[in-house]
Design a protein around this motif. Sequence first.
Motif, short mmCIF file in Angstrom:
data_model
loop_
_atom_site.label_atom_id
_atom_site.label_comp_id
_atom_site.label_asym_id
_atom_site.label_seq_id
_atom_site.Cartn_x
_atom_site.Cartn_y
_atom_site.Cartn_z
N ASN A 1 -2.91 -22.04 -3.51
CA ASN A 1 -1.57 -21.90 -4.07
C ASN A 1 -0.52 -22.44 -3.10
OD1 ASN A 1 0.26 -20.93 -6.15
ND2 ASN A 1 0.85 -19.34 -4.68
N ALA A 2 -0.74 -22.22 -1.80
CA ALA A 2 0.19 -22.74 -0.79
C ALA A 2 0.18 -24.26 -0.75
CB ALA A 2 -0.18 -22.17 0.58
N ASP B 1 -17.81 -18.80 5.12
CA ASP B 1 -17.79 -19.85 6.15
C ASP B 1 -16.42 -20.03 6.80
OD1 ASP B 1 -16.31 -21.12 4.19
OD2 ASP B 1 -17.78 -22.70 3.81
N GLY B 2 -15.40 -19.31 6.29
CA GLY B 2 -14.07 -19.36 6.90
C GLY B 2 -13.24 -20.58 6.54
N SER B 3 -13.72 -21.43 5.64
CA SER B 3 -12.98 -22.64 5.29
C SER B 3 -11.73 -22.33 4.50
CB SER B 3 -13.88 -23.59 4.48
OG SER B 3 -14.25 -22.98 3.26
N ARG B 4 -10.73 -23.19 4.65
CA ARG B 4 -9.47 -23.08 3.92
C ARG B 4 -8.89 -24.48 3.78
NH1 ARG B 4 -4.51 -21.77 7.67
NH2 ARG B 4 -5.16 -22.69 9.65
N PRO B 5 -7.87 -24.66 2.97
CA PRO B 5 -7.32 -26.01 2.79
C PRO B 5 -6.74 -26.56 4.10
CG PRO B 5 -6.57 -24.53 1.06
CD PRO B 5 -7.21 -23.68 2.09
N LYS C 1 -0.07 -26.23 -3.33
CA LYS C 1 0.81 -26.69 -4.41
C LYS C 1 2.28 -26.63 -3.99
CE LYS C 1 -2.41 -25.04 -7.93
NZ LYS C 1 -2.62 -24.07 -9.05
N LYS C 2 2.61 -25.64 -3.15
CA LYS C 2 3.99 -25.47 -2.68
C LYS C 2 4.27 -26.28 -1.41
CE LYS C 2 4.25 -20.75 -4.49
NZ LYS C 2 4.44 -19.31 -4.13
N LYS C 3 3.24 -26.93 -0.87
CA LYS C 3 3.32 -27.67 0.39
C LYS C 3 3.80 -26.79 1.54
CE LYS C 3 3.86 -32.35 -1.44
NZ LYS C 3 4.60 -33.63 -1.34
N LYS C 4 3.39 -25.51 1.48
CA LYS C 4 3.77 -24.56 2.52
C LYS C 4 2.59 -24.33 3.45
CE LYS C 4 6.41 -21.01 1.65
NZ LYS C 4 6.91 -19.67 1.19
N ILE C 5 2.72 -24.74 4.71
CA ILE C 5 1.63 -24.61 5.67
C ILE C 5 1.85 -23.37 6.53
CG2 ILE C 5 1.17 -27.09 5.76
CD1 ILE C 5 2.82 -27.24 8.32
N ASN C 6 0.75 -22.84 7.08
CA ASN C 6 0.88 -21.72 8.01
C ASN C 6 0.31 -22.05 9.38
OD1 ASN C 6 -1.85 -21.68 7.51
ND2 ASN C 6 -1.95 -19.53 6.89
N SER C 7 -0.05 -23.33 9.57
CA SER C 7 -0.45 -23.77 10.91
C SER C 7 -0.25 -25.28 11.02
CB SER C 7 -1.92 -23.41 11.19
OG SER C 7 -2.77 -24.01 10.25
N TYR C 8 0.14 -25.69 12.22
CA TYR C 8 0.35 -27.11 12.52
C TYR C 8 0.03 -27.35 13.98
CZ TYR C 8 2.67 -31.47 13.75
OH TYR C 8 2.93 -32.72 14.24
N TYR C 9 -0.62 -28.47 14.24
CA TYR C 9 -0.97 -28.80 15.61
C TYR C 9 -1.02 -30.31 15.76
CZ TYR C 9 -3.65 -29.11 19.96
OH TYR C 9 -4.06 -29.40 21.24
#
Length: 214
Positions: A123-124, A87-91, A126-134
Amino acid sequence: MVRLIEHKKIIAVCIILILIIFTIVIIMLPKRITEIKNNIVYMSGYYTEYPDKDDPRYYIEFKNDGTYVLMYDDSRRNEENYDEDGDGSRPIVDMYFGKYEIKNGNYIIRPTEGAYVGFKDANAVKKKKINSYYSAKIKNSEDETWMIIVPTNKGEYILGYMNEKKTYYNKERPYYFLYNKSDIEKLPSGPEEFRKHFKMDKKAEQERLAEQSQ
């Protein structure tokens, strides 16, 4: 005789301790809210039940100036519970900032600004590392359908999507009871404060800045 009296005392003390512990447990258990106060963060259940630690949930806080903050948090699931059946879902975590009005005891909420962060995987998170923001301003009108908070016949508040008449929640769409026990005490006041909670993957940050410069 003395032993019998001592035995009865021990039993009485045990009963009292059990009653005290039982009372404390009852008080500490999350309860569906029957009253909404400003400047308090309420957390939604997972549909009708109080959420487990890995369930998605909403948080909402009403301000004295007629504004509100709404957060949808779907970043707590285990990795294997994302992208189920492709379904393509992610955190993700979504934020909405806007104004509310009270009509006939119902809270109608309409966002004027929104923000979003996405994570590569659990895992990202837990590290509070995002790969997208809008983030963006949201234009809406009286005709647009947003969310509503209404009391049930028992006086328990439900967060849901407005029905066509804008008088109640749409029972055919997801809805959530609100609870008095929240694991977050304060929500971000705006997109910038929200963004500061995370660090961005360097490659994703460069791509975002490149898009903004175009």
